[in-house]
Structure formats: structure tokens, C-alpha cells
Enzyme design. Structure first.
Site, mmCIF file in Angstrom:
data_model
loop_
_atom_site.group_PDB
_atom_site.id
_atom_site.type_symbol
_atom_site.label_atom_id
_atom_site.label_comp_id
_atom_site.label_asym_id
_atom_site.label_seq_id
_atom_site.Cartn_x
_atom_site.Cartn_y
_atom_site.Cartn_z
ATOM 1 N N TYR A 141 35.975 39.468 42.914
ATOM 2 C CA TYR A 141 35.138 39.019 44.029
ATOM 3 C C TYR A 141 34.193 37.894 43.613
ATOM 4 O O TYR A 141 33.732 37.126 44.447
ATOM 5 C CB TYR A 141 34.282 40.174 44.547
ATOM 6 C CG TYR A 141 35.003 41.163 45.420
ATOM 7 C CD1 TYR A 141 36.089 41.879 44.958
ATOM 8 C CD2 TYR A 141 34.567 41.387 46.726
ATOM 9 C CE1 TYR A 141 36.725 42.803 45.765
ATOM 10 C CE2 TYR A 141 35.198 42.311 47.537
ATOM 11 C CZ TYR A 141 36.286 43.022 47.046
ATOM 12 O OH TYR A 141 36.906 43.935 47.851
ATOM 13 N N LYS A 190 43.740 49.248 34.658
ATOM 14 C CA LYS A 190 45.133 48.789 34.537
ATOM 15 C C LYS A 190 45.279 48.210 33.135
ATOM 16 O O LYS A 190 45.671 47.055 32.927
ATOM 17 C CB LYS A 190 45.419 47.752 35.635
ATOM 18 C CG LYS A 190 46.857 47.271 35.713
ATOM 19 C CD LYS A 190 47.810 48.266 36.363
ATOM 20 C CE LYS A 190 49.238 47.749 36.312
ATOM 21 N NZ LYS A 190 50.224 48.735 36.787
ATOM 22 N N ASP A 223 47.645 52.371 39.549
ATOM 23 C CA ASP A 223 48.809 52.642 40.403
ATOM 24 C C ASP A 223 49.063 54.154 40.496
ATOM 25 O O ASP A 223 49.299 54.702 41.572
ATOM 26 C CB ASP A 223 50.066 51.875 39.943
ATOM 27 C CG ASP A 223 50.295 51.915 38.437
ATOM 28 O OD1 ASP A 223 49.450 52.487 37.715
ATOM 29 O OD2 ASP A 223 51.321 51.383 37.971
ATOM 30 N N ASP A 247 37.505 49.273 45.998
ATOM 31 C CA ASP A 247 37.593 48.947 47.420
ATOM 32 C C ASP A 247 38.844 49.579 48.015
ATOM 33 O O ASP A 247 38.801 50.269 49.039
ATOM 34 C CB ASP A 247 37.636 47.420 47.582
ATOM 35 C CG ASP A 247 37.767 46.993 49.035
ATOM 36 O OD1 ASP A 247 37.056 47.584 49.879
ATOM 37 O OD2 ASP A 247 38.567 46.087 49.324
ATOM 38 N N ASP A 251 39.304 53.273 50.593
ATOM 39 C CA ASP A 251 39.909 53.279 51.934
ATOM 40 C C ASP A 251 41.059 54.285 51.956
ATOM 41 O O ASP A 251 41.228 55.036 52.917
ATOM 42 C CB ASP A 251 40.447 51.886 52.318
ATOM 43 C CG ASP A 251 39.444 51.070 53.147
ATOM 44 O OD1 ASP A 251 38.230 51.202 52.904
ATOM 45 O OD2 ASP A 251 39.879 50.308 54.026
HETATM 46 C C1 IPM Z 1 33.890 46.913 51.873
HETATM 47 C C2 IPM Z 1 34.535 45.693 52.500
HETATM 48 C C3 IPM Z 1 34.018 44.445 51.796
HETATM 49 C C4 IPM Z 1 34.512 44.507 50.347
HETATM 50 C C5 IPM Z 1 34.397 43.099 52.426
HETATM 51 C C6 IPM Z 1 34.085 43.046 53.882
HETATM 52 C C7 IPM Z 1 33.706 41.978 51.711
HETATM 53 O O1 IPM Z 1 35.919 45.806 52.457
HETATM 54 O O2 IPM Z 1 32.656 47.005 51.886
HETATM 55 O O3 IPM Z 1 34.606 47.808 51.416
HETATM 56 O O4 IPM Z 1 35.657 44.158 50.060
HETATM 57 O O5 IPM Z 1 33.713 44.915 49.500
HETATM 58 MN MN MN Z 2 36.644 47.771 51.852
#
Ligand code: IPM
Ligand code: MN
Ligand code: NAD
Length: 356
Positions: A141, A190, A223, A247, A251
């Protein structure tokens, strides 16, 4: 207690869920005799439209002098042109960097009455309680990136860069946190491919052996972790990993609880205000409909009370209120498994009722 809280509603469903978070914080102030002062500032796509930048100076300054920041979400199709000069997401990244928020805590905890909201088998997700420490101000990032001409058109690069100290500080924070939990830390990397992961493994292994000998420590390749998260999620306690792996895995992990709309997060540095947000985004397709799940944001408010204001009883009160609402069977559409559902405001109302 007196505290100043900056609200950054942002885009899409951001304002809808932050409104419910604010109501919960107001109710906590009232019930426990605190004074919370709120100020609302622009960030993200709407800030680009109004001020030409995703993080206006005034918004950043307000955050820096606050006790804590509550953010909704940024982004949306309106600002998604890959050729755009600036993006909503850049505002959030700049805020994290400017506040020095290197540690992003993302708890993944199932609720006994909500197990069937998960697409995974009930027996698999019962009693899952994982705390992710996602590194937040380094890696892909923030490393050098760019584009250059190429014989086929263009060439683009993003660089995953970490130094010893950036790894060490979040590993120590994760290991400390595990002391009051199951005393187990898993590093996800990794290292079979990436040099940067080999540094993570070297630094983490050394710190765990020398400073945290009483904590059980293991490493899992990213992975394989993607697979273990859905096949044996109960085996993990504290997980520490770099920015992008964290990240993606969180999710994925949200599906253990049933919805992205259930997962809160706290972003912390070594000092200064913390940033609290749901882990979900602006959910453009449901924005404005009043159906978004506000519980991730409300649970982020509990983390705000705990981590930035030191109000543990108040944090537990909010978490208990959320648990009761789920026990009572109230569901927003994302967690209703096709059954009856209520809207964002109504869900907020039920949390307030249980808080009182
Ligand atoms: C999160 C989001 C952010 C990230 C984006 C919107 C920059 O996906 O907070 O998880 O990747 O950190
Ligand atoms: Mn995210
Ligand atoms: P998203 O998290 O916005 O949505 C993914 C899915 O989850 C969608 O189906 C959405 O409807 C659902 N969802 C998310 N939150 C929900 C909630 N509270 N209640 C009910 N359903 C919910 O991810 P996306 O669609 O990939 O991204 C949309 C935009 O959000 C993009 O511009 C992205 O950059 C941005 N984003 C921002 C943040 C942030 O501000 N922290 C985080 C992730 C994505």
C-alpha cells in the site's frame, strides 16, 4: 469523562452506519455520565467533489487533536475511473499514515444465535474467536509504485517493503494481546516465495522466542491460511500479518460471522487518537436504502470506548446490547438468511433499547 470524537461518515452507506454509531455513543455518555463532543468532517469521494482532495487539511487537523475517530467508509463507482488524479481510498490511506496507525485489530467472533447466517457449517463456526493484527502503514500500500512506458504499452509496479522495526512493533502488540486470550500467535506470510516475508518470519520468530516464550507460536503460509480459515477457524487465536494479506483474509473471515456488516476494527499507533471503522466498504448498491447493517460500526464504537477512552465497562455494555439484540432475533437483510429483516435505523433502535 470528557472526550472529543471526530466523525468521518464518508461515502455510500458510511453516513447511515456512522449515524447509528453516534447514537450509541450518545446513549453511553448519557447512561454513564460522560461528555462526548462530536464534530463531523468530510473524507473520501464527497470530499473530492467538494474540496478537490480526499482528505482535506481541516479533516486531518481535527482528527489529530481528537481523542478518537469514527469512520464509515469511502469510495464508490463515481470515483472509480482508473485514470482519475485522486481517489477516495487515498484519503483513508493518508489518514492512517498521518496518524501513525500501524496496527489494525480485526476481531472475528461468532455469535451463538447467528451461526446459521454463515455459509459455513454451523459446527465449524461455533465459538470462533480470532483477533487479526493487520499491519496498516507499510507493504504494498505504501511502497514505491508507478508506471512507465513499455513496448507492449505500459509497465506498472507496486512494491512490498518492510523494515525490522515495522514488523517488530506490531508483532509485539499482537503477542501482548494474546496474553489475555488463548496465548497463541500465528504469523501468516509467504516466506516460501517473498524475500519480504522471510524478513517477517525471521524477526517474528526471534521476538516470539526471546520475549514471549510462554506464547505458543506458529507460522502458516497465506495461501494455506485462506483455506484453514474456512476449514478449521477455531484453531486460531491471534493472527499477525502484513497489510494486504490482512485485508484479504479478514474479508474472507467475515463470512465466518455471516456478513461483512458484523466486523469492526480498531487502528492504533503507539500514541495519539485511534481510528475505528467497520471493515466493510461503502456498499454502493445498498446505499441510501436504509438497509445496511450498522452492527460492525456499533461494535467499532465499543472498541473506541475500550482502546481510546479506557472505558471497559462501557465497551462491554455496548457489546452486551448487540448480543442481546441478536439473541432477540433481530436481523438486517445481510444476516437474515432470507427471513424477516429490519432496517439500519431500527437495528440502532434495538441496540439503544438494550443499552438502556
Ligand atoms: C479496508 C479497505 C481499505 C484497505 C481500502 C478502501 C483502502 O479495503 O479498510 O479494508 O484496503 O485497507
Ligand atoms: Mn478491505
Ligand atoms: P463493500 O464492503 O462495500 O461491499 C461488499 C459486499 O458486502 C456488498 O455486497 C455489500 O452490499 C455488502 N456489505 C458491505 N457492508 C455491508 C453492511 N454494513 N450491511 C450489509 N451489507 C454490507 O466492498 P466493495 O463493494 O468491494 O467496495 C465498494 C467501495 O468501498 C469501493 O470503492 C472500495 O474501495 C470501498 N471500500 C472502502 C473501505 C473503507 O472505507 N474502509 C473498505 C472496503 C472497501
Amino acid at each position: 469523562m470528557k472526550a472529543s470524537v471526530v466523525l468521518l461518515p464518508g461515502d455510500g452507506i458510511g453516513p447511515e452506519v456512522v449515524a447509528e454509531g453516534k447514537r450509541v455513543l450518545e446513549a453511553v455518555a448519557e447512561k454513564f455520565g460522560h461528555q462526548f463532543e462530536f464534530s463531523t468532517h468530510p473524507i473520501g469521494g464527497n470530499a473530492i467533489d467538494d474540496f478537490g482532495t480526499a482528505l482535506p487539511d481541516d479533516s486531518l487537523a481535527a482528527c489529530k487533536t481528537s481523542d478518537a475517530v469514527l469512520l464509515g467508509a469511502v469510495g464508490g463507482p463515481k470515483w472509480d475511473d482508473p485514470k482519475a488524479k485522486t481517489r477516495p481510498e487515498a484519503g483513508l490511506l493518508a489518514l492512517r499514515k498521518e496518524l501513525g496507525l500501524f496496527a489494525n485489530l480485526r476481531p472475528i467472533k461468532t455469535h451463538a444465535k447467528l451461526l446459521d447466517a454463515s455459509p459455513l457449517k454451523t459446527e465449524l463456526v461455533r465459538d470462533v474467536d480470532i483477533l487479526f493484527f493487520r499491519e496498516l502503514t507499510g507493504g504494498l500500500y505504501f511502497g514505491p509504485s508507478g508506471r512507465k512506458p513499455h513496448s507492449s504499452g505500459e509497465e506498472a509496479f507496486s512494491t512490498m517493503l518492510y523494515n525490522t522495526e515495522e514488523i517488530a512493533r506490531i508483532v509485539r502488540m499482537a503477542a501482548e494481546a494474546s496474553k489475555t486470550r488463548q496465548k497463541r500467535v500465528t504469523l501468516v506470510d509467504k516466506a516460501n516465495v517473498l524475500e519480504v516475508s522471510r524478513l517477517w518470519r525471521q524477526v517474528t520468530t526471534q521476538i516470539m522466542a526471546e520475549e514471549f516464550p510462554e506464547i505458543a507460536f506458529d507460522v502458516v503460509l497465506v495461501d494455506a491460511m485462506a483455506m484453514y480459515l474456512v476449514s478449521r477457524p477455531r484453531d486460531f487465536d491471534v493472527v499477525v500479518t502484513e497489510n494486504m494479506f490482512g485485508d484479504i483474509l479478514t474479508d474472507e473471515g467475515s463470512m465466518i460471522t455471516g456478513s461483512l456488516g458484523m466486523l469492526p476494527s480498531a487502528s492504533l499507533g503507539s500514541s495519539g487518537p485511534g481510528l475505528y471503522e467497520p471493515i466493510h466498504g461503502s456498499a454502493p448498491t445498498i446505499a441510501g436504502k436504509g438497509i445496511a447493517n450498522p452492527l460492525a460500526t456499533i461494535l467499532a464504537c465499543a472498541m473506541l470506548l475500550r482502546h481510546s477512552l479506557g472505558l471497559e465497562n462501557e465497551a462491554v455494555a455496548v457489546e452486551t446490547a448487540v448480543n442481546r439484540v441478536l439473541d432477540q432475533g433481530y436481523r438486517t437483510a445481510d444476516i437474515s438468511s432470507g427471513g424477516p429483516s429490519i432496517g439500519t435505523r431500527e437495528m440502532g433502535d434495538h441496540v439503544l433499547k438494550n443499552l438502556a
